[in-house]
Design an enzyme around this catalytic site. Structure first.
Site, short mmCIF file in Angstrom:
data_model
loop_
_atom_site.label_atom_id
_atom_site.label_comp_id
_atom_site.label_asym_id
_atom_site.label_seq_id
_atom_site.Cartn_x
_atom_site.Cartn_y
_atom_site.Cartn_z
N GLU A 255 -5.89 -8.46 0.95
CA GLU A 255 -6.58 -8.13 2.47
C GLU A 255 -7.76 -7.62 2.12
O GLU A 255 -8.35 -6.88 1.06
CB GLU A 255 -5.85 -6.55 2.69
CG GLU A 255 -4.41 -6.89 3.44
CD GLU A 255 -3.91 -5.82 4.19
OE1 GLU A 255 -4.62 -4.86 4.56
OE2 GLU A 255 -2.58 -5.71 4.06
N GLU B 16 0.80 -1.11 0.11
CA GLU B 16 -0.05 -0.17 -0.18
C GLU B 16 0.76 1.26 0.12
O GLU B 16 0.85 2.34 0.93
CB GLU B 16 -0.96 -0.01 1.20
CG GLU B 16 -2.01 -1.24 1.14
CD GLU B 16 -3.07 -1.03 2.24
OE1 GLU B 16 -3.07 -0.15 3.05
OE2 GLU B 16 -4.00 -1.73 2.15
C1 BGP Z 1 -4.15 -1.86 5.38
C2 BGP Z 1 -2.85 -2.30 6.01
C3 BGP Z 1 -2.57 -3.37 7.00
C4 BGP Z 1 -3.85 -3.40 8.23
C5 BGP Z 1 -5.34 -2.91 7.33
C6 BGP Z 1 -6.07 -2.57 8.53
O1 BGP Z 1 -4.13 -0.63 5.03
O2 BGP Z 1 -2.25 -2.95 4.97
O3 BGP Z 1 -1.54 -3.42 7.75
O4 BGP Z 1 -3.54 -2.96 9.28
O5 BGP Z 1 -5.24 -1.74 6.61
O6 BGP Z 1 -6.07 -1.49 8.99
P1 BGP Z 1 -6.10 -1.10 10.35
O7 BGP Z 1 -5.01 -1.54 11.26
O8 BGP Z 1 -5.96 0.52 10.70
O9 BGP Z 1 -7.55 -1.38 11.18
#
Ligand code: BGP
Length: 463
Positions: A363, A162
């Site tokens: 994800e 990302e």
């Molecule tokens: C994405 C990232 C992850 C993960 C996810 C959820 O942007 O790649 O690392 O953390 O988001 O986000 P959060 O942890 O803020 O809930």
């Protein structure tokens, strides 16, 4: 309409190093920007212990094998291999991921390895981080080192997690704001580093495949007003296509270039970049998706400062370009992120039509406050519902002709969220700890674990 997935569909589960491993200074590991980053909220845990996956990886992989996954997406902590980002290899760090890969292969699980997931070595950050061209060289050498060490067994690679969200939500992810000119010089360096990874993966690994891993969410216009549509065009470009157009077409797109010009941003491009941009491409696109975004054209300066504080809500604005808008048709989760399964299908179709490359979702998932019952259960029906709705849209996208090859949700096990600590959980496996108390870090299977296990076994969405 069938509810069955293609025979070799890659069911997976995902994590990142710094959010799970802990052991932040063990066996020679150096500090990363995630170990040092400034936090607004000190009541939540940092990444020093996380869920101690570094020491529990065998147990975690055994559980994931039991769940039936075919693919495990994880990242390598660059600072375990090179504690200072470059220099001498730390053999213990190198050995650790050798062991992880062998453990996965023992169960027939394919590793999908992210080269870097938000955790740049602090030593490189001290020299200017991604603003400095020398970081590109260090990344190239690091990537070559791990390709050579693991490429005989690990054939699937993801570049930098990302970069779009890292730059847009810099304060939240990196703990500091990056001025616009510098931010987009970093963009160029990140994307060139990625091009080197494409090139060297193909040169060094026999049968090696590699893809970018941005967070892609379609941006909707708030209304049918032409200027709202224009705002969506710009934000789609800045947030999504600028990155993938660079990766897949080797060019800056025109809307993005106009955005940079209007902000007086000039990018320094090195002589060797043209060849890299135009000749080295990915084999697939890995995509992270949580929600869609809705924007309008900002019409009056209403006191809101320029900036983006949360990529998944409407708290975004850049004067002259776009302003976040609450989509009245979408519900939100308890952390204020909008939920839009239909938008996943549209996003997949749009992406596929643009690049015609196989897609794997690396994800997607629901962050929620889970409760461990006295008898060791976690009844996370809300997570099952979220996954079901999104997986159904994956099926519909496949039926509509999208070459979606896999789905690897966030997250395999509970981990420390980017800025909400361990209270916001995503995993199929519960880890018993709180923000302040590490307890015994015992693992428990959630209801979603059994649900996903059944889905993988039958390769069908239960009707
Ligand atoms: C994405 C990232 C992850 C993960 C996810 C959820 O942007 O790649 O690392 O953390 O988001 O986000 P959060 O942890 O803020 O809930």
């Amino acid at each position: 309409m069938t509810n069955t997935f293609p025979k070799h569909f890659l069911w997976g589960a995902s994590i990142s190093a710094h959010q799970t491993e802990g052991a932040y200074q063990s066996d020679g590991k150096g500090l990363s920007v995630q170990d040092t980053r400034q936090r607004d909220n000190h009541d939540i845990t940092d990444f020093t212990v996380a869920v101690d996956h570094y020491h529990h990886y065998k147990e975690d992989i055994r559980l994931l094998a039991e769940m039936g996954i075919k693919v495990f997406r994880f990242s390598i902590a660059w600072t375990r291999i090179f504690p200072n980002g470059r220099g001498e290899i730390n053999q213990k760090g190198l050995q650790h991921y050798n062991d992880v890969i062998d453990e996965l292969l023992k169960y027939g699980i394919q590793p999908y390895i992210t080269l870097n997931h938000f955790d740049l070595p602090q030593a490189l950050e001290d020299e200017g981080g991604w603003s400095a061209r020398t970081t590109v060289e260090a990344f190239k050498h690091y990537a070559e080192t791990v390709f050579e060490a693991y490429g005989d067994r690990a054939k699937h690679w993801l570049t930098i997690n990302e970069p779009n969200i890292m730059l847009l939500v810099d304060k939240k992810i990196l703990g500091k704001e990056i001025p616009l000119q510098e931010k987009y010089q970093q963009f160029h360096h990140l994307m060139i580093a990625e091009k080197y990874a494409f090139k060297r993966c193909h040169e060094l690994i026999e049968g090696g495949k590699i893809g970018p891993v941005p967070n892609i969410s379609l941006v909707y216009p708030a209304t049918s007003k032409p200027l709202d549509n224009q705002a969506a065009l710009y934000f789609n470009s800045i947030r999504n296509w600028a990155y993938l157009d660079f990766s897949c077409f080797g060019r800056y797109n025109t809307v993005f270039k106009d955005y940079l010009n209007r902000n007086n941003v000039t990018i320094t491009i090195a002589p060797e970049d043209k060849e890299l941009m135009e000749n080295h491409f990915p084999d697939f696109v890995a995509m992270n998706f949580y929600t869609t975004v809705t924007v309008e054209k900002p019409t009056k300066k209403d006191g809101m400062a320029n900036g983006i504080s949360d990529q998944q809500s409407e708290d975004i604005m850049e004067w002259g370009f776009y302003k976040g808008f609450t989509n009245p048709y979408l519900k939100k989760n308890e952390f204020n992120w909008t939920i839009d399964p239909d938008g996943l299908k549209t996003t997949l179709q749009t992406l596929y039509d643009r690049y015609h490359l196989p897609i794997i979702i690396t994800e997607n998932g629901l962050g929620a406050k889970d409760e461990l019952t006295a008898d060791g259960k976690i009844h996370d029906t809300y997570r099952i519902n979220y996954l079901k709705q999104h997986i159904d849209q994956c099926l519909q996208a496949i039926e509509a002709g999208v070459d979606l090859i896999g789905y690897s949700p966030w997250s395999a096990i509970d981990l420390v969220s980017v800025h909400e600590g361990i209270s916001k959980r995503y995993g199929f496996i519960y880890v018993d700890r709180t923000e302040q108390d590490e307890k015994d870090l015992a693992r428990y299977r959630k209801d979603s674990f059994y649900w996903y296990q059944e889905l993988i076994k039958t390769n069908q969405l239960p009707s």
